[in-house]
Design a protein around this motif. Structure first.
Motif, PDB file in Angstrom:
ATOM      1  N   THR A 340       0.822  -1.212   0.000  1.00 57.92           N
ATOM      2  CA  THR A 340       0.000   0.000   0.000  1.00 57.92           C
ATOM      3  C   THR A 340       0.854   1.259   0.000  1.00 57.92           C
ATOM      4  N   PRO A 346      -0.501   0.351  -7.894  1.00 58.54           N
ATOM      5  CA  PRO A 346      -1.796   0.219  -8.577  1.00 58.54           C
ATOM      6  C   PRO A 346      -1.663  -0.323  -9.998  1.00 58.54           C
ATOM      7  N   THR A 461     -10.539  -5.686   2.807  1.00 57.51           N
ATOM      8  CA  THR A 461     -10.622  -4.280   3.197  1.00 57.51           C
ATOM      9  C   THR A 461     -10.098  -4.125   4.615  1.00 57.51           C
ATOM     10  N   TRP A 467      -3.610   1.047   5.437  1.00 53.87           N
ATOM     11  CA  TRP A 467      -4.622   0.491   4.534  1.00 53.87           C
ATOM     12  C   TRP A 467      -4.912   1.397   3.344  1.00 53.87           C
ATOM     13  N   GLN A 469      -4.013   3.335  -0.087  1.00 50.32           N
ATOM     14  CA  GLN A 469      -3.089   3.003  -1.170  1.00 50.32           C
ATOM     15  C   GLN A 469      -2.485   4.273  -1.767  1.00 50.32           C
ATOM     16  N   ASN A 471      -0.963   6.441  -4.578  1.00 55.61           N
ATOM     17  CA  ASN A 471      -1.426   6.347  -5.966  1.00 55.61           C
ATOM     18  C   ASN A 471      -0.742   7.389  -6.843  1.00 55.61           C
ATOM     19  N   TYR A 483      -7.664   4.143 -11.464  1.00 60.77           N
ATOM     20  CA  TYR A 483      -6.847   4.809 -10.451  1.00 60.77           C
ATOM     21  C   TYR A 483      -6.546   6.257 -10.829  1.00 60.77           C
ATOM     22  N   VAL A 490      -5.309   6.795  -2.011  1.00 63.63           N
ATOM     23  CA  VAL A 490      -6.700   6.358  -2.041  1.00 63.63           C
ATOM     24  C   VAL A 490      -7.086   5.965  -0.617  1.00 63.63           C
ATOM     25  N   MET A 495     -10.729   1.436  -0.857  1.00 63.48           N
ATOM     26  CA  MET A 495      -9.863   0.389  -1.399  1.00 63.48           C
ATOM     27  C   MET A 495     -10.408  -1.006  -1.107  1.00 63.48           C
ATOM     28  N   TYR A 497      -8.861  -4.907  -1.953  1.00 64.74           N
ATOM     29  CA  TYR A 497      -7.671  -5.601  -2.448  1.00 64.74           C
ATOM     30  C   TYR A 497      -8.028  -7.040  -2.824  1.00 64.74           C
TER      31      TYR A 497
END
Length: 669
Positions: A340, A346, A461, A467, A469, A471, A483, A490, A495, A497
């Motif tokens: 992350t 991404p 999640t 947690w 991300q 970007n 993205y 983000v 998000m 995953y």
């Protein structure tokens, strides 16, 4: 004296002139001339002419007349040193630009050129054109967007026609349309002819031209075909993409997809497609590509009920596929390193999702997180990556995410030593998951072949630190799976995953020394894994990946399936568990009670002859918890198993009787 090649002004074409902008057949040069020295147009990447970067005129090959220019480079290294530039006189961003050249490529060698988007080379590549092994491939950022066939050791003509106004590009080989595409970089400034490593080729009859394009009032274009990969075997579900490249609204049209003599047709009605808008049409399921070069065409017709629109040149989209045949029963694994905290990751996630959607069950993708809340230390350490996003295909060398598909396609052609499958059973009360991984041998092999099991989860999640991300692509102009429209970072709340590695059993290297002699062709070998699933894992989103490792630590073959599918498959006790060597079962009657245990259980053994007896207690992942050798016993014996200090869970009780053993599971509440 320099040869003069006049670059006509664009205004002449707007006025309707038909003279060609540039044409060089090299007949005005002498053998050995450097074209950068003799021409007022040709130059080199650095601008230094008459030296190693420049190309010389030769007379041993020619498409027309007696002369051509020759390019060659060693089989190893980075190519060059030749690097010839043909400037187009300006940056073209609209109109119809056409580039044509004849090329002859030596057998088992390559030919190559690219288009540069800016007048200064090296800033932006528009497209790459590679001729190798009888196939011309046009690519953008290493992704193939068009292809066609040629014959090595023979001259052939390549034409790139770029309608920059409509972003509609076409590839012609010897005058035949073999590919249509839209380009992410829709501008042209020069051609760069460069011998990549292992190149030997000749170039002749180079020309380019431009003419004005007026946007038609009424025009629907077939612009793309997605959902088709590069592997023969999987069933693809293609989607045709059309665009209103006129000014009038489109309300209906017919569309046909033709491949291998069959046609799938759709009639689209009751739409309101405004100028510049795209429309996607699902063209059915079950398209299976044949190997080699095959042509797929998409054609639009009956637009708004009319016989034809105002510009028929873009009614047909052509895709020439070059499907690679997969080895029977082969599935290849991509283990992607991600995190992350990683701003470019991404892009790796988008690649993983695209390959999963495109290739289905043949593709096995695992996202191995690093230094974030989803990281599994033993997996991350074992993968041992030094860059992100990057990964390994079937545990091969580290590659960047842009090389995942190429590496995966290469591994899909390697015949496996075994076909892998798996079955599972799951206890919803205890959350004990038991999995058996099978290897049905195709060949007889010896050596340290091993079994492994990975567990992944989709839809993961979380909240809190780590947690969100990071970007890099936020606000960018390049499409990146959405993205580009998300913030940086983000937020965790936005998000989700997928493909997240949750466990690798028994460890990164696999279960060692299980079958020590050989694996025999035609026989099936199995290995059992067990794990108590943490409460936070969603069993409805879990996937299991069984792997069969070769002695060189590559993954020979694999099998991925969701948990429900694994449970539907047959589970059985193979007699092989982590930390346990397979032995025949004793004839003695053996019981374990009470089970579940609340502090003390007993192993009862009824022996008919005197035998040495020992009892080992192991955790579900194979760790030795307790061990005792009772020596020689000759009668019925009741052996205590004290579990007062054991954590709740499942344990394996290994009772050895002489050269035999029995393994029983013990539940500790």
């Amino acid at each position: 004296m320099k040869k003069l090649f006049t670059l006509l002004a664009m205004t002449a074409f707007v006025a309707g002139a038909n003279a060609q902008l540039f044409n060089d057949d090299f007949e005005s040069y002498a053998a050995g001339d450097y074209i950068g020295v003799q021409s007022d147009v040709w130059t080199t990447w650095s601008g230094a002419v008459g030296g190693a970067e420049d190309a010389q005129v030769v007379t041993n090959q020619a498409n027309s007349g007696m002369n051509s220019i020759y390019f060659s480079s060693p089989a190893t290294g980075n190519g060059g040193p030749q690097d010839v530039i043909l400037p187009f006189g300006q940056v073209y961003t609209e109109g119809l630009f056409t580039f044509t050249t004849s090329m002859r490529v030596a057998n088992n060698k390559q030919g190559y050129f690219n288009f540069q988007a800016e007048t200064t080379p090296g800033i932006t590549w528009t497209i790459d054109v590679t001729a190798s092994n009888g196939i011309v491939i046009v690519s953008e950022s290493a992704v193939t967007i068009a292809a066609g066939a040629y014959t090595p050791e023979e001259w052939f003509e390549i034409t790139i026609e770029a309608n920059l106004t409509l972003n509609l590009w076409k590839l012609y080989i010897d005058g035949e349309l073999t590919g249509t595409f839209s380009n992410g970089v829709n501008q042209i400034a020069s051609a760069d002819i460069f011998p990549v490593a292992g190149a030997t080729f000749w170039v002749d009859d180079v020309s380019f031209d431009w003419e004005e394009v007026t946007v038609p009032a009424f025009n629907l274009s077939a612009v793309d075909l997605s959902g088709i990969g590069s592997l023969g075997g999987p069933e693809y579900s293609p989607t045709a993409i059309v665009r209103n490249n006129g000014m009038d609204e489109i309300t209906s049209f017919d569309i046909d997809l033709t491949y291998a003599g069959g046609t799938f047709s759709q009639t689209i009605t009751d739409i309101n497609l405004a100028a510049g808008e795209y429309f996607e049409v699902a063209m059915g399921d079950g398209l299976i590509l044949d190997g080699g070069l095959q042509t797929i065409t998409v054609e639009v017709s009956n637009i708004n009920g009319m016989v034809a629109d105002d510009y028929s040149d873009d009614d047909i989209y052509v895709l020439t596929s070059n499907a690679i045949p997969a080895a029977v029963g082969k599935r290849a694994v991509v283990e992607e390193g991600t995190g992350t905290w990683c701003q470019y990751c991404p892009r790796g996630a988008v690649t993983m999702e695209r390959m999963s959607n495109l290739y289905g069950d043949s593709y096995v993708g695992i996202a191995v997180h690093n230094n974030d809340p989803m990281a599994v230390a033993v997996y991350d350490t074992g993968l041992n990556l030094n860059a992100f996003p990057a990964g390994k295909v079937d545990r091969g060398p580290q590659v960047g995410d842009g090389q995942f598909e190429q590496g995966w396609l290469q591994r899909m052609q390697v015949a496996p030593k075994a076909y892998v499958s798996l079955g599972a059973q799951y206890d919803e009360v205890t959350r004990l998951l038991e999995v058996v991984v099978d290897a049905e041998m195709v060949e007889t092999v010896t050596g340290n072949y091993r079994f492994g099991l990975a567990i992944t989860e989709d839809g993961v999640t979380g909240v809190g630190p780590g947690w969100a991300q990071v970007n890099f692509f936020s606000g960018g102009s390049t499409e990146m799976g959405g993205y580009e429209d998300l913030p940086n970072p983000v937020p965790a709340s936005m998000m989700v995953y997928d493909h997240v590695a949750r466990a690798i059993l028994p460890d990164f290297s696999g279960a060692q020394d299980i079958y020590t002699v050989e694996y025999t062709a035609g026989e099936t070998y199995g290995f059992n894994f067990s794990i108590t699933l943490p409460v936070g894992w969603d069993i409805d989103e879990l996937n299991l990946v069984g792997m069969f490792y070769a002695p060189n630590n590559r993954i020979d073959n694999a099998y991925g399936i969701d948990l429900d599918g694994a449970i539907a498959n047959e589970w059985y006790d193979s007699g092989n568990f982590v930390g346990l060597t397979k032995l025949p079962e004793p004839e003695a009657n053996i019981k374990l009670y009470p089970n579940p245990s609340t502090g003390l259980s007993f192993v009862q053994i009824d022996l008919e002859t005197a035998e040495n007896v020992s009892v080992d207690i192991r955790s579900i992942d194979g760790r030795l918890i307790a061990s005792r050798d009772y020596g020689v016993l000759a009668t019925t014996s009741r052996l205590p198993v004290n579990t007062e200090n054991y954590a709740a869970g499942i344990y394996m009780v290994q009772i050895k009787v002489g050269n035999t053993q029995k393994v029983l599971k013990l539940l500790v509440d």
